[in-house]
Write an enzyme that holds these catalytic residues in place. Structure first.
Site, PDB file in Angstrom:
ATOM      1  N   ASN A   1    -131.497  77.519 -22.290  1.00 41.48           N
ATOM      2  CA  ASN A   1    -130.492  78.371 -21.659  1.00 41.48           C
ATOM      3  C   ASN A   1    -129.094  77.874 -22.038  1.00 41.48           C
ATOM      4  OD1 ASN A   1    -129.616  80.473 -20.017  1.00 41.48           O
ATOM      5  ND2 ASN A   1    -129.548  79.201 -18.195  1.00 41.48           N
TER       6      ASN A   1
ATOM      7  N   ASN B   1    -126.716  76.586 -20.536  1.00 37.81           N
ATOM      8  CA  ASN B   1    -126.174  75.376 -19.896  1.00 37.81           C
ATOM      9  C   ASN B   1    -126.985  74.120 -20.212  1.00 37.81           C
ATOM     10  OD1 ASN B   1    -128.484  75.960 -18.460  1.00 37.81           O
ATOM     11  ND2 ASN B   1    -127.547  75.773 -16.443  1.00 37.81           N
ATOM     12  N   LYS B   2    -127.986  74.216 -21.069  1.00 36.36           N
ATOM     13  CA  LYS B   2    -128.856  73.072 -21.332  1.00 36.36           C
ATOM     14  C   LYS B   2    -128.283  72.180 -22.441  1.00 36.36           C
ATOM     15  CE  LYS B   2    -131.979  74.049 -18.247  1.00 36.36           C
ATOM     16  NZ  LYS B   2    -131.455  75.302 -17.691  1.00 36.36           N
ATOM     17  N   ILE B   3    -128.971  71.067 -22.717  1.00 38.90           N
ATOM     18  CA  ILE B   3    -128.515  70.107 -23.730  1.00 38.90           C
ATOM     19  C   ILE B   3    -128.316  70.804 -25.071  1.00 38.90           C
ATOM     20  CG2 ILE B   3    -129.262  68.132 -25.119  1.00 38.90           C
ATOM     21  CD1 ILE B   3    -128.199  67.182 -22.570  1.00 38.90           C
ATOM     22  N   ILE B   4    -129.284  71.617 -25.496  1.00 41.12           N
ATOM     23  CA  ILE B   4    -129.081  72.517 -26.630  1.00 41.12           C
ATOM     24  C   ILE B   4    -129.390  73.927 -26.153  1.00 41.12           C
ATOM     25  CG2 ILE B   4    -129.659  70.757 -28.343  1.00 41.12           C
ATOM     26  CD1 ILE B   4    -132.310  72.389 -28.790  1.00 41.12           C
TER      27      ILE B   4
END
Length: 404
Positions: A177, A179-182
């Protein structure tokens, strides 16, 4: 963005592969497989929620089955249980990792078995990127022969004893998503330990098309496959994954130093060197009895007054109106953490200027150990009242707060 995303997107357009299949999907899956190691098989999907849904289906979950789920997590962890008309059984956290409590887990399993409803699966979560108690939870699961669906949506880049998270469950879930790390804009993946399960996951994720010269369907299918364009973004992101993890960990160190001498504020850390967290989010707890009454809402409002966003912890699922009638086991660890916890700005691209703004607000609030009040209306009542009443009493506070 890492830099090469547009190169891979151009490749997709140049080859006219924009559908939910194509070379970039295959190569993105291979990148993830290589990163996770442990001889896993990766199926790229449209979201982490889709991955949980397919994971439960592949574990044989049906209407009326009970599925154990960590309470302190985002609602997407549990929603697919309801998609299948199954029954979530929520479990409290333990205080070291804030994740699924192995003691409460076993108590719940024993009780559900006595009631004639042995749980069919356990959903574990690596909260905010911090690994759960892998070995303790696995021991309980194996003892009662219940499979684990590992929700590693927040934990790509985290590890336990050197092994990357996302491979410890019988099936595992990743999220990409925004907002995730990637990110792949939106997207996720289901990680399995056999090619047969991957093939079955792809079948279900592509509308369950039977092998025939015409469109033949013998079971319900889903439109859950990741697009080639989204996978193109993912390939570019994978090149920078380790760098992004390092940047998040630097944000964690920034907050550790910032709060080092602030009594009553604790930065959430892993228990020991066996645990390696990507620190997807940096999280603190505040004890108002040690800060002259300053609590998380005061800090949130102080940051908000300077246009800096922070958020409360996930509200435990057993406290949510949606889940109020489902079983819950454990004490009040999750509730207590929710009452006194705050997620701070943690983005990989946080600039030094932005860090200075954050630092200025925090130092101004805590320097005199005098409770500050900000000229904004609170969207929530005081956190202690939330904890005690277990509900939002008012959406807005009645009185405008005045600057002290």
């Amino acid at each position: 963005m890492g830099g090469n995303e547009q190169k891979f997107i151009k490749e997709a357009f140049d080859t006219n592969w924009v559908a939910p299949m194509g070379t970039n999907v295959d190569l993105f899956e291979m990148d993830l497989k290589t990163y996770l190691s442990n001889n896993v098989h990766v199926t790229a999907l449209s979201s982490g929620t889709a991955a949980i849904h397919l994971g439960l289906i592949l574990l044989g979950i049906k209407a009326g089955d009970e599925v154990i789920c960590q309470s302190l997590t985002f609602t997407a962890t549990a929603n697919p249980i309801l998609y299948l008309k199954a029954i979530p059984v929520f479990i409290d956290s333990e205080i070291e990792t804030w994740n699924l409590c192995p003691i409460a887990l076993e108590e719940a399993i024993i009780d559900r078995i006595k009631l004639g409803n042995k749980p069919k699966a356990i959903i574990t979560v690596h909260l905010y990127g911090n690994p759960y108690k892998i070995e303790e939870i696995r021991a309980v699961a194996d003892k009662y022969q219940i499979p684990i669906l590992e929700d590693a949506a927040e934990a790509l880049g985290s590890s336990y004893k050197g092994q990357k998270c996302g491979v410890f469950g019988d099936l595992c879930v990743l999220s990409f998503n925004g907002n995730k790390i990637i990110t792949t804009s939106g997207g996720g993946a289901l990680v399995s330990h056999s090619q047969n399960i991957k093939s079955r996951a792809i079948f279900l994720a592509t509308q369950s098309k039977d092998k025939a010269i015409h469109y033949e369907h013998s079971e319900v299918g889903y439109n859950y496959r990741l697009s080639n364009i989204s996978a193109s973004i993912g390939r570019g992101q994978m090149e920078k994954l380790d760098e992004f993890v390092n940047l998040r960990r630097k944000m964690q160190n920034f907050y550790k130093q910032l709060f080092e001498n602030v009594k009553g504020v604790s930065v959430f850390e892993v228990p020991n060197e066996d645990y390696f967290s990507n620190h997807w989010l940096s999280v603190i707890t505040i004890n108002p009895s040690e800060t002259n009454g300053i609590d998380c809402d005061d800090l949130r409002l102080a940051l908000e007054s300077e246009n800096i966003e922070s958020r409360f912890l996930w509200k435990p699922l057993h406290m949510q109106p949606l889940h109020k009638d489902f079983p819950y086991y454990g004490g009040n660890i999750a509730e207590s953490l929710f009452a006194k916890g705050l997620c701070l700005p943690s983005g990989s691209n946080t600039t030094e200027e932005e860090k200075a703004r954050i630092q200025n607000v925090i130092k101004c609030l805590f320097k005199n150990k005098i409770k500050k009040k900000i000229k904004v209306k609170s969207l929530f009542p005081k956190r202690q009242r939330l904890f005690e009443d277990n509900m939002l009493v008012n959406f807005f506070t009645k009185n405008r707060l005045e600057t002290s």
